[in-house]
Design a protein around this motif. Sequence first.
Motif, PDB file in Angstrom:
ATOM      1  N   PRO B 139       0.789  -1.238   0.000  1.00  0.00           N
ATOM      2  CA  PRO B 139       0.000   0.000   0.000  1.00  0.00           C
ATOM      3  C   PRO B 139       0.820   1.287   0.000  1.00  0.00           C
ATOM      4  O   PRO B 139       0.460   2.242  -0.694  1.00  0.00           O
ATOM      5  N   THR B 140       1.919   1.321   0.756  1.00  0.00           N
ATOM      6  CA  THR B 140       2.650   2.602   0.807  1.00  0.00           C
ATOM      7  C   THR B 140       3.306   2.927  -0.537  1.00  0.00           C
ATOM      8  O   THR B 140       3.475   4.100  -0.870  1.00  0.00           O
ATOM      9  N   GLN B 141       3.663   1.880  -1.314  1.00  0.00           N
ATOM     10  CA  GLN B 141       4.215   2.144  -2.648  1.00  0.00           C
ATOM     11  C   GLN B 141       3.155   2.792  -3.536  1.00  0.00           C
ATOM     12  O   GLN B 141       3.423   3.782  -4.217  1.00  0.00           O
ATOM     13  N   ALA B 142       1.945   2.240  -3.516  1.00  0.00           N
ATOM     14  CA  ALA B 142       0.881   2.822  -4.352  1.00  0.00           C
ATOM     15  C   ALA B 142       0.549   4.233  -3.889  1.00  0.00           C
ATOM     16  O   ALA B 142       0.280   5.114  -4.702  1.00  0.00           O
ATOM     17  N   LEU B 143       0.580   4.466  -2.579  1.00  0.00           N
ATOM     18  CA  LEU B 143       0.283   5.806  -2.060  1.00  0.00           C
ATOM     19  C   LEU B 143       1.321   6.812  -2.532  1.00  0.00           C
ATOM     20  O   LEU B 143       0.996   7.936  -2.924  1.00  0.00           O
ATOM     21  N   LEU B 144       2.601   6.410  -2.515  1.00  0.00           N
ATOM     22  CA  LEU B 144       3.631   7.357  -2.956  1.00  0.00           C
ATOM     23  C   LEU B 144       3.560   7.548  -4.466  1.00  0.00           C
ATOM     24  O   LEU B 144       3.847   8.638  -4.974  1.00  0.00           O
ATOM     25  N   LEU B 147       0.732  10.037  -4.859  1.00  0.00           N
ATOM     26  CA  LEU B 147       1.157  11.377  -4.430  1.00  0.00           C
ATOM     27  C   LEU B 147       2.014  12.028  -5.512  1.00  0.00           C
ATOM     28  O   LEU B 147       1.870  13.218  -5.821  1.00  0.00           O
ATOM     29  N   THR B 148       2.895  11.242  -6.124  1.00  0.00           N
ATOM     30  CA  THR B 148       3.795  11.767  -7.153  1.00  0.00           C
ATOM     31  C   THR B 148       3.016  12.173  -8.405  1.00  0.00           C
ATOM     32  O   THR B 148       3.288  13.212  -9.009  1.00  0.00           O
ATOM     33  N   ILE B 149       2.041  11.352  -8.761  1.00  0.00           N
ATOM     34  CA  ILE B 149       1.199  11.698  -9.922  1.00  0.00           C
ATOM     35  C   ILE B 149       0.424  12.991  -9.630  1.00  0.00           C
ATOM     36  O   ILE B 149       0.367  13.902 -10.447  1.00  0.00           O
ATOM     37  N   ILE B 262       6.374   9.218 -16.377  1.00  0.00           N
ATOM     38  CA  ILE B 262       6.945   7.874 -16.225  1.00  0.00           C
ATOM     39  C   ILE B 262       7.279   7.603 -14.768  1.00  0.00           C
ATOM     40  O   ILE B 262       8.084   8.316 -14.157  1.00  0.00           O
ATOM     41  N   LEU B 263       6.666   6.557 -14.222  1.00  0.00           N
ATOM     42  CA  LEU B 263       6.966   6.120 -12.858  1.00  0.00           C
ATOM     43  C   LEU B 263       7.586   4.732 -12.891  1.00  0.00           C
ATOM     44  O   LEU B 263       7.357   3.954 -13.824  1.00  0.00           O
ATOM     45  N   HIS B 264       8.350   4.436 -11.869  1.00  0.00           N
ATOM     46  CA  HIS B 264       8.942   3.099 -11.716  1.00  0.00           C
ATOM     47  C   HIS B 264       9.203   2.895 -10.225  1.00  0.00           C
ATOM     48  O   HIS B 264       9.808   3.760  -9.598  1.00  0.00           O
ATOM     49  N   PRO B 265       8.738   1.781  -9.652  1.00  0.00           N
ATOM     50  CA  PRO B 265       8.920   1.606  -8.208  1.00  0.00           C
ATOM     51  C   PRO B 265      10.355   1.250  -7.806  1.00  0.00           C
ATOM     52  O   PRO B 265      10.677   1.273  -6.609  1.00  0.00           O
ATOM     53  N   GLN B 289       9.452   9.944  -6.670  1.00  0.00           N
ATOM     54  CA  GLN B 289       8.732   8.882  -5.966  1.00  0.00           C
ATOM     55  C   GLN B 289       9.468   8.504  -4.684  1.00  0.00           C
ATOM     56  O   GLN B 289       8.855   8.305  -3.642  1.00  0.00           O
ATOM     57  N   VAL B 290      10.786   8.402  -4.785  1.00  0.00           N
ATOM     58  CA  VAL B 290      11.578   7.998  -3.622  1.00  0.00           C
ATOM     59  C   VAL B 290      11.462   9.058  -2.512  1.00  0.00           C
ATOM     60  O   VAL B 290      11.277   8.734  -1.336  1.00  0.00           O
ATOM     61  N   THR B 291      11.563  10.335  -2.910  1.00  0.00           N
ATOM     62  CA  THR B 291      11.429  11.419  -1.931  1.00  0.00           C
ATOM     63  C   THR B 291      10.039  11.395  -1.290  1.00  0.00           C
ATOM     64  O   THR B 291       9.899  11.491  -0.063  1.00  0.00           O
TER      65      THR B 291
END
Lengths: 187, 324
Positions: B139-144, B147-149, B262-265, B289-291
Amino acid sequence: MRRSMAAADRTTLFDARAIARALERMAEEILDMAGRADALVLVGIQRRGVDLAGRLARLIEAGAGKLVERGAIDITLYRDDLRTVGPMPIIGETNLPPDLTGKVVIIVDDVLYTGRTVRAALAELADFGRPARIGLCVLIDRGGRELPIQADIVGETVSSQPGDHVDVLVEERDGRDAVEFVKGATE
Amino acid sequence: MTAPALGKDLLGLESLSATQIKLILDTAEPFKEVSERAIKKVPTLRGKTIVNLFYEASTRTRISFEFAEKRLSADTVNVTAKGSSVEKGENLVDTARNLEAMRIDMVVIRHPSSGAPKFLAERIQSNVVNAGDGRHEHPTQALLDMLTIRDRLGTIAGLKVCIVGDILHSRVARSNIWGLKKLGAEVGVCGPQSLMPHGIEHLGVTVFRRIEEAIEWSDVLNVLRLQLERMEAGYIPSLREYYRVFGVSEDRLARAPKDLLILHPGPINRGVEIQSSVADGPHSVILKQVTNGVAVRMAVLYLLAGGQPESAEAAKGSVRGGME
């Protein structure tokens, strides 16, 4: 919350003109305290303290002819009651100059009551540098302190009991300027 | 003003409402500023003890949680499966109960089995945060990601977001599908048939077999890491073949009708799922995304530490008027 009381229970302590007069006097006192406008930073406490700091800054700028640095602080993350408060409060924006070292910082808030908000603000400001001096300026001092904290500059003093509400309304947020009093239930 | 409660645990986005997801994203905003301060620390979770219980390798997520915890002044302990009693065969609940006996407040758990965080949350008092469980949720990955989008495009609602790659094994894909759909985005998925779960369209997503079509349709691409083990397991013929058919390249993006975000986890396999110059290009928000990951995790920990609505009612009377 501020609007939930029935209008009949409310009395107006100060109207817009009285507030304007108080703010003009406070602006002069701030400038006297700081010595000069260029070292001064006015830091409003979210939310109405920020509005009042903006007004004081404009008054000082009009008088001194120089821009006054300003900031906003939300003290939620420094509160001493987060363990007991239940669901967490919504956090407002903190926006301060990156380094306050050597500045004369004046904290601005609408109402001074227990002093706990100011304690939290002092702790937070300490993480942004070492100001030459920190002062406290409030529109209303309603007494009832729970900590050894006093204001340097006060607009008006109001005597109140715990349970009473002293509400500052500001044009920017509430549509009009007023200080209103709601008597609390007697225990 | 008080935020609506999140509950005791964060296990996935499937069980959250749109309001709760928005609450986490909105709460993350002020936490971004904390990480920009000279002293990157607030006293909010002083005295709270958080255990990061990682049964699976992780660098980014574990470090991100640890930074979030430390910036909130919590005390943290890291437990990894290797070199702990887990290796001696201790089961998950026994490990957690032993930790609880040392008076901890929260557990952040990553586990190879889907559902392990939920299983744990039902058996211990501490708050549980899912840091990735099997193929289930992250979940926290999808949330970040959201947020980035939102930072870049201003909103989630109405956007077309396509997730590209190994959808079958991806908890990131699942959490993103739940979260994005709840916030009103249209979600697409694109990848080799062998890595596409059967019946995925029942989740209300559009399935693309060709990357070119996905690129033409999308506003945002979330490019998943292709785990190298998948080739050994026979899901794809070769990494080169994968890049030829599904690689997100400059040439392919150049043919799109608009610029795609472009996103990438992470971690990135350059030249496998994404061309290096795209990952480093002007439309890539991979480092953002990392920030944002730290801010989102601070928000989650902050909100969970607030407890549940019932306890809130009880506490209210005692603190009323304390912070005027």
